[in-house]
Design an enzyme around this catalytic site. Structure first.
Site, short mmCIF file in Angstrom:
data_model
loop_
_atom_site.label_atom_id
_atom_site.label_comp_id
_atom_site.label_asym_id
_atom_site.label_seq_id
_atom_site.Cartn_x
_atom_site.Cartn_y
_atom_site.Cartn_z
N ASN A 8 11.51 -11.53 5.37
CA ASN A 8 12.37 -11.97 4.45
C ASN A 8 13.46 -10.74 3.93
OD1 ASN A 8 13.62 -13.16 2.20
ND2 ASN A 8 11.63 -13.49 1.02
N LYS A 10 15.62 -10.92 1.76
CA LYS A 10 15.77 -11.30 0.54
C LYS A 10 17.52 -10.68 0.22
CE LYS A 10 11.28 -10.35 -0.97
NZ LYS A 10 10.40 -9.88 -1.86
N HIS A 87 9.83 -19.49 -2.77
CA HIS A 87 9.32 -18.13 -2.87
C HIS A 87 9.25 -17.90 -4.39
CE1 HIS A 87 9.47 -13.84 -2.97
NE2 HIS A 87 9.10 -13.92 -1.71
N GLU A 159 1.16 -15.70 -1.16
CA GLU A 159 1.75 -14.63 -1.82
C GLU A 159 1.24 -14.48 -3.46
OE1 GLU A 159 5.24 -13.16 0.64
OE2 GLU A 159 6.15 -14.58 -0.72
N GLY A 165 6.05 -6.40 -3.48
CA GLY A 165 6.84 -5.30 -3.88
C GLY A 165 5.84 -4.32 -4.73
N SER A 201 3.48 -6.94 0.02
CA SER A 201 3.29 -5.53 0.09
C SER A 201 2.83 -5.24 1.69
CB SER A 201 2.49 -4.58 -0.89
OG SER A 201 3.22 -4.92 -2.20
N GLY A 222 8.52 -8.65 2.88
CA GLY A 222 9.73 -8.30 2.33
C GLY A 222 10.34 -6.85 2.73
N GLY A 223 10.01 -5.77 1.85
CA GLY A 223 10.41 -4.36 1.73
C GLY A 223 10.34 -3.86 3.15
#
Ligand code: PGA
Length: 240
Positions: A8, A10, A87, A159, A165, A201, A222-223
């Protein structure tokens, strides 16, 4: 079944960064188990690659006067095959609720798209021991009225919101037991056994440990998905 790595991106990257990212991924993702979710504005740059891609959200309407939305048919017309729905960042920022998400999931499935449906509890809900109550209501309400044959195309992403994050992750034991709860709930109430991804994470360093959880079918990242080197390391780890 192959483990899934859903990426993702984002609201990250500018035009040149996307071009570089796509270029760096070229030829590296042949197994179709890595799914890319770019920002809407950059979706067309993901056309024609060997990996599946999709939207971070989709409209519950067919087409027409819905400013700022994208439709299933638009996504399909550029070869997109997946969408994330629900999400936690959209549930929070755009006030999306299970009723609307349910309509979007139905619309996506009607159009032959595959759905990654996100569920998860906040820190406060966890502290108040409400995790299972929240997850159950998100499963029951978000997936209400969908036939088990259609639900086959819904992957659930668990999640925990407090983990997104933040670098704080539940233990493997906690993830395994929450995942078991999600699967049991879906089997008992909806008569379907979902694949469940863990998200929150996940990165190239911790994924090997997380990958030991038997009932987790993959990860929503994500990150760490913004760096191709990290992506390839994560992919290699789950394919080992
Ligand atoms: P994160 O995000 O990997 O940056 O924690 C996960 C997600 O929101 O899907």
């Amino acid at each position: 079944m192959k483990k899934i790595l859903a990426l993702n991106l984002k609201m990250n990257f500018n035009y040149q960064e996307v071009i570089d990212y796509v270029q760096e991924l070229k030829g590296e993702l042949k197994n179709k188990n890595v799914i890319l979710f770019p920002p809407t504005i950059f979706l067309p740059y993901f056309i024609g690659n060997e990996y599946p891609f999709g939207a971070q959200n989709i409209s519950e309407f067919d087409n027409g006067a819905h400013t700022g939305e994208i439709s299933c048919t638009q996504l399909k017309s550029i070869g997109g095959t997946y969408t994330i729905i629900g999400h936690s960042e959209r549930r929070k920022d755009q006030h999306e609720e299970d009723g609307t998400l349910n309509l979007r999931i139905k619309k996506a499935l009607e159009n032959g798209l595959k759905v990654v449906y996100c569920i998860g509890e906040t820190k406060e809900e966890r502290d108040m021991l409400k995790t299972t109550k929240i997850l159950k209501s998100e499963i029951v309400n978000g997936l209400a009225g969908i036939k088990p044959t259609d639900l086959k195309n819904v992957i659930i992403a668990y999640e925990p919101i407090w983990s997104i994050g933040t670098g704080v992750i539940p233990t493997n034991k906690e993830i395994a037991s929450t995942t078991a709860f999600i699967i049991d709930t879906a089997v008992n109430i909806l008569n379907y056994k979902p694949r469940v991804l863990y998200g929150g994470s996940v990165n190239e360093k911790n994924i090997a440990e997380l990958n030991k959880i038997a009932n987790v079918s993959g990860f929503l990242v994500g990150g760490a998905s913004l760096d191709v080197k990290k992506v390839l390391k994560m992919k290699e780890t789950i394919e080992r």
